[in-house]
Design a protein around this motif. Structure first.
Motif, PDB file in Angstrom:
ATOM      1  N   ALA A  71      39.068  34.392  38.723  1.00 36.73           N
ATOM      2  CA  ALA A  71      38.656  35.713  39.192  1.00 36.73           C
ATOM      3  C   ALA A  71      39.830  36.692  39.169  1.00 36.73           C
ATOM      4  CB  ALA A  71      38.078  35.605  40.599  1.00 36.73           C
ATOM      5  N   ALA A  72      41.008  36.215  39.539  1.00 39.09           N
ATOM      6  CA  ALA A  72      42.197  37.075  39.504  1.00 39.09           C
ATOM      7  C   ALA A  72      42.536  37.448  38.067  1.00 39.09           C
ATOM      8  CB  ALA A  72      43.371  36.363  40.168  1.00 39.09           C
ATOM      9  N   ALA A  73      42.445  36.466  37.154  1.00 41.44           N
ATOM     10  CA  ALA A  73      42.733  36.735  35.746  1.00 41.44           C
ATOM     11  C   ALA A  73      41.759  37.762  35.183  1.00 41.44           C
ATOM     12  CB  ALA A  73      42.659  35.433  34.944  1.00 41.44           C
ATOM     13  N   GLU A  74      40.483  37.598  35.485  1.00 43.75           N
ATOM     14  CA  GLU A  74      39.468  38.527  34.983  1.00 43.75           C
ATOM     15  C   GLU A  74      39.668  39.927  35.561  1.00 43.75           C
ATOM     16  OE1 GLU A  74      36.006  36.400  36.121  1.00 43.75           O
ATOM     17  OE2 GLU A  74      36.138  34.970  34.448  1.00 43.75           O
ATOM     18  N   GLY A  75      40.169  39.993  36.796  1.00 44.29           N
ATOM     19  CA  GLY A  75      40.465  41.289  37.390  1.00 44.29           C
ATOM     20  C   GLY A  75      41.570  42.014  36.633  1.00 44.29           C
ATOM     21  N   ILE A  76      42.585  41.286  36.214  1.00 45.15           N
ATOM     22  CA  ILE A  76      43.659  41.890  35.415  1.00 45.15           C
ATOM     23  C   ILE A  76      43.103  42.367  34.077  1.00 45.15           C
ATOM     24  CG2 ILE A  76      45.844  41.467  34.240  1.00 45.15           C
ATOM     25  CD1 ILE A  76      46.159  41.650  37.226  1.00 45.15           C
ATOM     26  N   SER A  77      42.221  41.567  33.462  1.00 43.04           N
ATOM     27  CA  SER A  77      41.642  41.952  32.179  1.00 43.04           C
ATOM     28  C   SER A  77      40.844  43.251  32.306  1.00 43.04           C
ATOM     29  CB  SER A  77      40.757  40.821  31.651  1.00 43.04           C
ATOM     30  OG  SER A  77      40.265  41.121  30.369  1.00 43.04           O
ATOM     31  N   ARG A  78      40.134  43.411  33.402  1.00 45.06           N
ATOM     32  CA  ARG A  78      39.377  44.661  33.597  1.00 45.06           C
ATOM     33  C   ARG A  78      40.320  45.845  33.760  1.00 45.06           C
ATOM     34  NH1 ARG A  78      36.080  41.135  36.642  1.00 45.06           N
ATOM     35  NH2 ARG A  78      37.150  41.709  38.584  1.00 45.06           N
ATOM     36  N   ARG A  79      41.458  45.618  34.396  1.00 51.86           N
ATOM     37  CA  ARG A  79      42.432  46.706  34.534  1.00 51.86           C
ATOM     38  C   ARG A  79      43.027  47.087  33.178  1.00 51.86           C
ATOM     39  NH1 ARG A  79      46.186  45.412  39.730  1.00 51.86           N
ATOM     40  NH2 ARG A  79      47.119  47.416  39.121  1.00 51.86           N
ATOM     41  N   ILE A  80      43.134  46.108  32.284  1.00 46.21           N
ATOM     42  CA  ILE A  80      43.615  46.407  30.934  1.00 46.21           C
ATOM     43  C   ILE A  80      42.635  47.337  30.226  1.00 46.21           C
ATOM     44  CG2 ILE A  80      44.107  45.393  28.663  1.00 46.21           C
ATOM     45  CD1 ILE A  80      45.169  42.925  30.116  1.00 46.21           C
ATOM     46  N   ASP A  81      41.337  47.108  30.433  1.00 47.99           N
ATOM     47  CA  ASP A  81      40.326  47.999  29.850  1.00 47.99           C
ATOM     48  C   ASP A  81      40.612  49.452  30.210  1.00 47.99           C
ATOM     49  OD1 ASP A  81      38.907  45.865  28.761  1.00 47.99           O
ATOM     50  OD2 ASP A  81      37.572  45.686  30.500  1.00 47.99           O
ATOM     51  N   ASP A  82      40.970  49.677  31.469  1.00 46.37           N
ATOM     52  CA  ASP A  82      41.219  51.037  31.943  1.00 46.37           C
ATOM     53  C   ASP A  82      42.577  51.567  31.490  1.00 46.37           C
ATOM     54  OD1 ASP A  82      38.780  50.955  33.283  1.00 46.37           O
ATOM     55  OD2 ASP A  82      39.678  50.167  35.123  1.00 46.37           O
ATOM     56  N   ALA A  83      43.548  50.678  31.315  1.00 45.93           N
ATOM     57  CA  ALA A  83      44.916  51.117  31.007  1.00 45.93           C
ATOM     58  C   ALA A  83      45.097  51.509  29.546  1.00 45.93           C
ATOM     59  CB  ALA A  83      45.912  50.019  31.379  1.00 45.93           C
ATOM     60  N   ILE A  84      44.367  50.831  28.643  1.00 48.39           N
ATOM     61  CA  ILE A  84      44.534  51.106  27.208  1.00 48.39           C
ATOM     62  C   ILE A  84      43.677  52.305  26.818  1.00 48.39           C
ATOM     63  CG2 ILE A  84      44.128  50.244  24.881  1.00 48.39           C
ATOM     64  CD1 ILE A  84      44.771  47.461  25.837  1.00 48.39           C
ATOM     65  N   THR A  85      44.336  53.352  26.362  1.00 48.00           N
ATOM     66  CA  THR A  85      43.621  54.547  25.884  1.00 48.00           C
ATOM     67  C   THR A  85      43.594  54.624  24.368  1.00 48.00           C
ATOM     68  OG1 THR A  85      45.668  55.845  26.081  1.00 48.00           O
ATOM     69  CG2 THR A  85      44.160  55.855  27.970  1.00 48.00           C
TER      70      THR A  85
END
Length: 318
Positions: A71-85
């Motif tokens: 769950a923690a790993a998947e949370g980081i992956s979702r933040r990557i979605d938002d960080a990459i423009t």
């Protein structure tokens, strides 16, 4: 050689004369000299060097499971979605603000568990420090990338990479495949060790004599929160961009240290782990500094035989 130490809080600093001696050598030997000193200090404190009996020690590469809660790993992956423009396939480095860097740094407490720490210390024969972290996303498509050809990283020979998977690593997903130390040394005997970028190959058969079998290739398939750990300068490896979804990875680079990695973090925090001077080339740094500093010396000499052979240290230092 007698080495003197200066106490700087919880850290040790090698005397200037010894540092100057090793920094006058080839960069690989500079790092090997510091590694040797770290092993001596560690052995004196432990009464002996630990026995290397792990798969990492035997083969130079291993897979670790359940390093991080999914769950923690998947949370980081979702933040990557938002960080990459603006993605730059196949590999996109993820922009990191201070909050993101801190949260990634906190993951180290899970990844570098007591068991993992003991295994890496046994592999190096000393304490280690986290010298750099990189967060990136690999996606199918984009121009061919040089890391997708067989190579070894020209870095200090003791350096260990931990690739923490934040997304699944199935057979159709981007991944990495490896040779063992034995297979890598066999390829070195055929003349394939540290080729120029333009001479890296996709198919090992191109460098194997016709009458010889291919070395065994291993591709670990990891679940979310798993990791591969390997000696990047010692074992041949290559990335695979896959035919499926993305792969999000936190790359953690480790080098020998006179003190534990926790001692570094307690003093210097997390920000110093996300540096970008000189790209990601840790060989061109000064290992005697408390935190790595640029040291852009190039010897111009051919690669040392002990480096080509994938040894941790030259015989004269071991």
């Amino acid at each position: 050689m007698k080495v003197e130490f200066i106490r700087d809080g919880d850290h040790l600093v090698v005397d200037q004369k010894t540092e100057a001696f090793f920094r006058a050598l080839d960069p690989q030997e500079t790092h090997a000299g510091y590694h040797t000193i770290c092993r001596s200090v560690y052995a004196a404190a432990k009464d002996d060097l630990p026995i290397i009996n792990s798969t990492l020690g035997k083969d130079g590469v291993d897979a670790w499971h359940n390093c991080l809660d999914p769950a923690a790993a998947e949370g980081i992956s979702r933040r990557i979605d938002d960080a990459i423009t603006e993605p730059t396939p196949p590999n996109t480095n993820v922009p990191l603000d201070a909050s993101f860097r801190h949260d990634l740094g906190m993951l180290l407490h899970d990844v570098l568990s007591p068991a993992a720490t003991a295994m890496i210390e046994a592999y190096m024969g000393c304490h280690f420090r986290v010298v750099q972290c990189q967060l990136y996303r690999t996606q199918t498509g984009g121009p061919p990338h040089i890391s997708f050809r067989w190579h070894r990283d020209m870095e200090p020979m003791a350096q260990v990479h931990i690739m923490l998977y934040l997304t699944p690593g199935g057979p159709d997903h981007p991944g990495t495949e490896f040779l063992t130390l034995e297979g890598t040394r066999r390829m070195a005997s055929y003349g394939y060790a540290f080729p120029k970028f333009s001479e890296r190959i996709m198919d090992l058969r191109d460098a194997v004599p016709d009458n010889q079998p291919l070395p065994k290739i291993w591709r670990p398939e990891l679940e979310v929160g798993g990791a591969t750990v390997f000696g990047a300068p010692r074992v041949l490896h290559r990335g695979l961009d896959g035919a499926g979804d993305k792969r999000d990875v936190l790359l953690i680079n480790l080098l020998p240290s006179l003190v534990s990695w926790e001692t570094d973090i307690s003093r210097f925090g997390w920000d110093h782990l996300f540096w970008d001077f000189g790209g990601s080339n840790t060989l061109q740094t000064n290992p005697f500094a408390l935190t790595l500093e640029p040291d852009t010396r190039f010897s111009g000499n051919p690669v040392n035989e002990w480096v080509i052979n994938g040894d941790l240290l030259p015989d004269a230092f071991g």
